[in-house]
Design an enzyme around this catalytic site. Structure first.
Site, PDB file in Angstrom:
ATOM      1  N   GLU A  80       0.841  -1.195   0.000  1.00 15.49           N
ATOM      2  CA  GLU A  80       0.000   0.000   0.000  1.00 15.49           C
ATOM      3  C   GLU A  80       0.873   1.240   0.000  1.00 15.49           C
ATOM      4  O   GLU A  80       0.390   2.355   0.110  1.00 15.49           O
ATOM      5  CB  GLU A  80      -0.992  -0.005   1.168  1.00 15.49           C
ATOM      6  N   CYS A 112      -3.475  -4.673   3.746  1.00 19.63           N
ATOM      7  CA  CYS A 112      -2.440  -5.555   4.292  1.00 19.63           C
ATOM      8  C   CYS A 112      -2.429  -6.953   3.685  1.00 19.63           C
ATOM      9  O   CYS A 112      -1.664  -7.802   4.126  1.00 19.63           O
ATOM     10  CB  CYS A 112      -2.592  -5.667   5.806  1.00 19.63           C
ATOM     11  N   HIS A 234      -3.065 -12.298  10.546  1.00 17.47           N
ATOM     12  CA  HIS A 234      -2.552 -10.964  10.271  1.00 17.47           C
ATOM     13  C   HIS A 234      -2.416 -10.187  11.586  1.00 17.47           C
ATOM     14  O   HIS A 234      -3.259 -10.304  12.470  1.00 17.47           O
ATOM     15  CB  HIS A 234      -3.482 -10.215   9.306  1.00 17.47           C
TER      16      HIS A 234
END
Lengths: 347, 140
Positions: A80, A112, A234
């Site tokens: 990103e 992400c 994550h």
């Protein structure tokens, strides 16, 4: 069977402590660090960006796999924080690792989880025999608005994964995704820093997507938590993956080894992949890894990996995640602000 | 002036990214940057493309404390002459070490970094810098 034939990581040298950031904004440092589960985060140097981090990680992955880079038929870089808004990072990486010009390349963006989306794409391309080896990278130099909660976790690092069918060090037995339109975090074109939905980033976003992807995977593979040796979720901070583990009744010791977020922060596209890389550094052949990434906006990619005997032949070739975590130099908030271009007068 | 020097940068890209120079197969000498003619063998020279291993030692260095505008963010930084194992010497920045710890003779290896950028809207130039060999470079 399709799998990971090599992987490599890169984490910049600089770190800033949570307490150092908290001091600037009048927060309680130790309390903030404990609450977030992030004690320090990595900071890129003034001459490091997603292209340089990706190249370093990719060079490690190629060395680990021991392949000829010209066998790579696709390069996908998920991030990103691509250095250019228009001009692919993938071409810079491909040129620097010597796999140009007969390959396809593109940049991915999905908050992400862009890196794990790249893994899925290269899996499809190798399984369909369109290419021999694919390079999937998750790499970021994430920024949080000064003073925002994100500033405590937004970090830098990258993971490069080579996907192929010949002698994988870990086979990817299954993958699936759970994706919806959920506006929990975004950055508009031309904006320096992202915006987020604060508490909205929790239940309807992270926990719903990671949880549903995990449950769907267990159902699809007809397995239970007990069938896996390691779990990777994550890591936007140290708190979310631990809570996710509790919700899914994952024993603490099966999650603990992947929680790199505590020492380096959230490396965004490289976050879940960094946790996976750390497990691949230590797991024994035959052990199974359950990984779920998460990208705001929002979606989760779930993977089931099985570590193969082949892994023993490749270890020691390149530095491990822990080698990079241990190599560090602390910087003050002022130096961090200078390196991260938060001091605008300097251009 | 965002497009300033694009062709020039692009032409040197390959050697800047991966330290690709030339080797004379007649005398065995290595050159960086690449040369069209071997200065020793002249007409008898046979030059071929050569990718350096990226390992070498610091021949000499300077610590830059008064930097041009584009490099102020990095001050103080080290610019060194690196002698590559194959023999050629080149000038490069030394990173991942404090300037006071840099020494002549120190083993270094090449890494990939941002060299400069042509303003906010311009092209970004990438290439080699050097760092001390250590555990994270795969050298103990």
């Amino acid at each position: 069977m399709v799998g990971i034939i090599g992987y490599g990581v890169y984490i910049p040298r600089y770190r800033i402590k949570t307490e150092e950031i908290a001091d600037v904004w009048g927060d309680n440092g130790p309390q903030m660090a404990r609450g977030l589960g992030v004690f320090e985060k990595s900071v890129p140097g003034p001459d490091e960006d997603v292209a340089t981090i990706s190249v370093e990680a990719a060079r490690n992955a190629i060395k680990y796999a021991g392949i000829d880079p010209r066998d790579i038929g696709a390069v996908y870089v998920g991030s990103e924080s691509h250095p250019y808004a228009v001009k692919p990072t993938g071409t810079i990486v491909a040129e620097a690792i010597g796999c140009t010009p007969y390959l396809t390349a593109a940049d991915y963006e999905f908050a992400c989880k862009a890196g794990t989306a790249a893994i899925q794409t290269t899996m499809g391309l190798t399984q369909s025999k369109m290419i021999k080896i694919g390079l999937a990278i998750g790499s970021d130099t994430a920024q949080g608005r000064p003073g925002d909660a994100l500033e405590y976790s937004a970090a830098a690092g990258g993971v490069a994964v080579l996907i192929g069918e010949d002698n994988p060090v870990a086979t990817i037995e299954e993958t699936l995704s759970f994706t919806t339109d959920t506006p929990d975090f975004w950055r508009r074109e031309g904006e320096d820093f992202p915006s987020h939905g604060a508490r909205f980033t929790g239940e309807p976003a992270y926990f719903r997507h990671v949880g549903e992807a995990a449950k769907a995977m267990l159902k699809k593979t007809d397995t239970t938590i007990d069938d896996y040796d390691y779990f990777v979720f994550h890591m936007p901070n140290g708190k979310f993956p631990v809570n996710m583990g509790k919700q899914l009744k994952v024993p603490k010791e099966k999650l603990e080894d992947s929680l790199v977020v505590r020492q380096i922060g959230n490396t965004y596209s490289g976050s879940a992949m960094m946790g996976m890389a750390r497990i691949l550094d230590i797991a024994k052949p035959g052990e199974k890894i359950f990984m779920v990434s998460y990208g705001s906006g929002a979606g989760s990619d779930a993977f089931v990996l099985k570590v193969e005997e082949e892994i023993l032949k490749h270890r020691g070739e390149v530095p491990t995640v822990d080698d990079f975590i241990e190599r560090k130099t602390y910087v003050s908030y002022a130096v961090y602000a200078k390196y991260r271009r938060k001091i605008k007068a300097l251009g | 002036m965002a497009e300033h020097g694009v062709a020039n940068i692009w032409r040197k890209q390959k050697s800047m990214y991966s330290i690709i120079g030339s080797k004379c197969t007649t005398c065995g000498e290595h050159y960086f940057p690449p040369r069209p003619v071997c200065p020793t063998c002249r007409r008898k020279g046979q030059l071929e493309e050569y990718q350096f291993k990226g390992l070498g030692k610091i021949h000499t260095f300077a610590v830059v404390r008064q930097a041009p505008e584009d490099f102020k963010r990095q001050v103080p930084y080290v610019v060194a002459q690196v002698e590559l194992d194959e023999g050629a010497r080149l000038t490069a920045q030394i990173v991942n070490i404090e300037p006071e710890n840099v020494e002549i003779g120190m083993r270094v290896r090449s890494c990939f970094r941002k060299i400069t950028e042509y303003g906010q809207g311009g092209i970004i130039v990438y290439g080699y810098k050097f760092e001390p060999t250590m555990k994270v470079t795969g050298h103990d």
